[in-house]
Design a protein around this motif. Structure first.
Motif, PDB file in Angstrom:
ATOM      1  N   UNK A   4       0.821  -1.208   0.000  1.00 30.81           N
ATOM      2  CA  UNK A   4       0.000   0.000   0.000  1.00 30.81           C
ATOM      3  C   UNK A   4       0.853   1.256   0.000  1.00 30.81           C
ATOM      4  N   UNK A   5       1.950   1.219   0.768  1.00 27.04           N
ATOM      5  CA  UNK A   5       2.856   2.366   0.808  1.00 27.04           C
ATOM      6  C   UNK A   5       3.479   2.590  -0.561  1.00 27.04           C
ATOM      7  N   UNK A   6       3.863   1.480  -1.223  1.00 25.59           N
ATOM      8  CA  UNK A   6       4.469   1.583  -2.547  1.00 25.59           C
ATOM      9  C   UNK A   6       3.489   2.158  -3.556  1.00 25.59           C
ATOM     10  N   UNK A   7       2.241   1.686  -3.519  1.00 23.35           N
ATOM     11  CA  UNK A   7       1.237   2.179  -4.452  1.00 23.35           C
ATOM     12  C   UNK A   7       0.953   3.658  -4.213  1.00 23.35           C
ATOM     13  N   UNK A   8       0.915   4.045  -2.923  1.00 27.53           N
ATOM     14  CA  UNK A   8       0.700   5.455  -2.607  1.00 27.53           C
ATOM     15  C   UNK A   8       1.844   6.311  -3.124  1.00 27.53           C
ATOM     16  N   UNK A   9       3.060   5.812  -3.002  1.00 28.86           N
ATOM     17  CA  UNK A   9       4.217   6.549  -3.485  1.00 28.86           C
ATOM     18  C   UNK A   9       4.199   6.766  -4.981  1.00 28.86           C
ATOM     19  N   UNK A  10       3.556   5.859  -5.725  1.00 27.12           N
ATOM     20  CA  UNK A  10       3.508   6.006  -7.176  1.00 27.12           C
ATOM     21  C   UNK A  10       2.563   7.106  -7.617  1.00 27.12           C
ATOM     22  N   UNK A  11       1.544   7.377  -6.813  1.00 28.01           N
ATOM     23  CA  UNK A  11       0.493   8.291  -7.248  1.00 28.01           C
ATOM     24  C   UNK A  11       0.537   9.647  -6.551  1.00 28.01           C
ATOM     25  N   UNK A  12       1.606   9.924  -5.787  1.00 35.39           N
ATOM     26  CA  UNK A  12       1.682  11.216  -5.112  1.00 35.39           C
ATOM     27  C   UNK A  12       1.736  12.368  -6.099  1.00 35.39           C
ATOM     28  N   UNK A  13       2.277  12.089  -7.294  1.00 36.19           N
ATOM     29  CA  UNK A  13       2.419  13.142  -8.291  1.00 36.19           C
ATOM     30  C   UNK A  13       1.067  13.690  -8.718  1.00 36.19           C
ATOM     31  N   UNK A  14       0.018  12.865  -8.639  1.00 36.50           N
ATOM     32  CA  UNK A  14      -1.317  13.322  -9.027  1.00 36.50           C
ATOM     33  C   UNK A  14      -1.803  14.459  -8.127  1.00 36.50           C
ATOM     34  N   UNK A  15      -1.375  14.444  -6.894  1.00 35.26           N
ATOM     35  CA  UNK A  15      -1.800  15.477  -5.949  1.00 35.26           C
ATOM     36  C   UNK A  15      -0.926  16.726  -6.042  1.00 35.26           C
ATOM     37  N   UNK A  16       0.242  16.587  -6.593  1.00 28.96           N
ATOM     38  CA  UNK A  16       1.166  17.714  -6.707  1.00 28.96           C
ATOM     39  C   UNK A  16       0.920  18.506  -7.987  1.00 28.96           C
ATOM     40  N   UNK A  17       0.526  17.814  -9.052  1.00 27.30           N
ATOM     41  CA  UNK A  17       0.383  18.460 -10.362  1.00 27.30           C
ATOM     42  C   UNK A  17      -0.573  19.649 -10.342  1.00 27.30           C
ATOM     43  N   UNK A  18      -1.775  19.554  -9.750  1.00 23.87           N
ATOM     44  CA  UNK A  18      -2.669  20.735  -9.761  1.00 23.87           C
ATOM     45  C   UNK A  18      -2.039  21.965  -9.096  1.00 23.87           C
ATOM     46  N   UNK A  19      -1.422  21.755  -7.934  1.00 25.36           N
ATOM     47  CA  UNK A  19      -0.773  22.889  -7.257  1.00 25.36           C
ATOM     48  C   UNK A  19       0.395  23.420  -8.085  1.00 25.36           C
ATOM     49  N   UNK A  20       1.119  22.515  -8.750  1.00 25.37           N
ATOM     50  CA  UNK A  20       2.251  22.937  -9.575  1.00 25.37           C
ATOM     51  C   UNK A  20       1.779  23.769 -10.763  1.00 25.37           C
ATOM     52  N   UNK A  21       0.659  23.380 -11.365  1.00 25.93           N
ATOM     53  CA  UNK A  21       0.121  24.132 -12.497  1.00 25.93           C
ATOM     54  C   UNK A  21      -0.283  25.536 -12.062  1.00 25.93           C
ATOM     55  N   UNK A  22      -0.977  25.620 -10.923  1.00 30.31           N
ATOM     56  CA  UNK A  22      -1.392  26.930 -10.411  1.00 30.31           C
ATOM     57  C   UNK A  22      -0.167  27.796 -10.116  1.00 30.31           C
ATOM     58  N   UNK A  23       0.861  27.195  -9.507  1.00 34.07           N
ATOM     59  CA  UNK A  23       2.073  27.944  -9.179  1.00 34.07           C
ATOM     60  C   UNK A  23       2.772  28.457 -10.441  1.00 34.07           C
TER      61      UNK A  23
END
Length: 305
Positions: A4-23
């Motif tokens: 579960x930790x490994x799978x979560x680590x793979x998808x963290x980028x999905x949560x960062x991309x929206x904030x990165x686009x706004x920035x």
């Protein structure tokens, strides 16, 4: 669990991309575009040409412009120094008092200190402008036997900048107070008790234990104060005007940038976006020169290396 930790680590980028686009869209791109604009002519018709460092040369050598820039830069440093010495010192003093477990009504005092930060700056500036006006507040002060306060504080070039700075400190002191309070509450009580057993007094405990342990917070508050003061505009605009009255005594970098790149300098009134971008670029360099060393010294970056 590991899967579960490994799978979560793979998808963290999905949560960062929206904030990165706004920035990128609202912060990074305007910053880069402003840097580019400082090397272009400020032709109001939109037909800009590359002029190299001409805007910077004009900013520092033109007698009509350079005098206003150096004056605004000096006033901005004074504005920042007053906030550091008054706002942040009061903030840590209030925090020490509010973290005293023997004090009654701490939550009420926290609310009172923080309430001014919820006011709109324009409203705050307007109300204080009335309170400092001897024609409006003079009769009331005289009835209270406070005649020494009846003075055109905002009309005197010697007192205007200090008064505006103190009003700004009054409004925003609640933020460093709350940050210092949270930091002091995280200081282990065991260390304080051990120091008291060894005979240390309150001042020694504060300077030798509490201050070193909250140094990252002190550094962050200093950085926030530095950045906010060098980008300040609204409080001066509300209490004086965009020209930094009286006689440019309250003119800071924010008001100078506004007059240069948006409203246009008196008496011509034609905006020079290239020169305004040059002012913004120099301000950005000053901010980097102040922020980076402070981060390095107070946020543990040196120790990590």
């Amino acid at each position: 669990m590991k899967k579960n930790i490994t799978m979560t680590g793979k998808y963290w980028i999905r949560y960062v991309i929206p904030a990165m686009i706004v920035y990128i869209v609202f912060m990074a791109y305007p910053l880069v575009d402003s840097l580019k604009l400082s090397f272009l002519s400020g032709n109001p018709t939109g037909q800009r040409t590359f002029v190299g460092f001409a805007n910077f040369v004009k900013l520092f050598t033109d007698p009509n412009i350079s005098v206003r820039y150096w004056s605004a830069l000096g006033h901005t440093f004074i504005f920042f120094a007053i906030h550091m010495l008054v706002q942040n010192v009061l903030g840590i003093l209030f925090a020490v008092i509010l973290t005293d477990t023997t004090m009654q009504g701490r939550n009420i005092y926290r609310t009172i200190i923080f309430i001014p930060t919820t006011f709109a700056v324009l409203i705050t500036g307007y109300l204080w402008k009335l309170l400092l006006n001897p024609m409006w507040a003079g009769p009331m002060l005289q009835k209270l036997k406070l005649d020494f306060l009846v003075y055109p504080w905002l009309g005197d070039t010697k007192t205007a900048l200090v008064v505006v700075s103190l009003v700004s400190c009054w409004q925003w002191v609640g933020i460093p107070t709350m940050m210092f309070t949270a930091a002091l509450q995280n200081v282990p009580e065991e260390l304080i008790e051990a120091a008291r057993i060894e005979g240390a007094g309150s001042w020694l405990i504060f300077t030798k234990i509490k201050v070193p342990m909250i140094m990252p917070v002190i550094g962050m508050i200093a950085i926030l104060t530095f950045v906010n003061n060098f980008n300040a505009f609204d409080i001066v605009f509300a209490m004086e005007n965009a020209n930094g009255a009286p006689g440019y005594a309250t003119d800071i970098l924010g008001t100078l940038f506004y007059r240069t790149s948006i409203a246009g300098q008196h008496p011509i009134g034609i905006p020079d976006t290239g020169l305004g971008a040059a002012i913004a670029t120099i301000t950005f360099i000053i901010l980097c020169a102040g922020v980076i060393p402070t981060l390095y010294k107070t946020q543990g970056l040196k120790d990590e290396e």
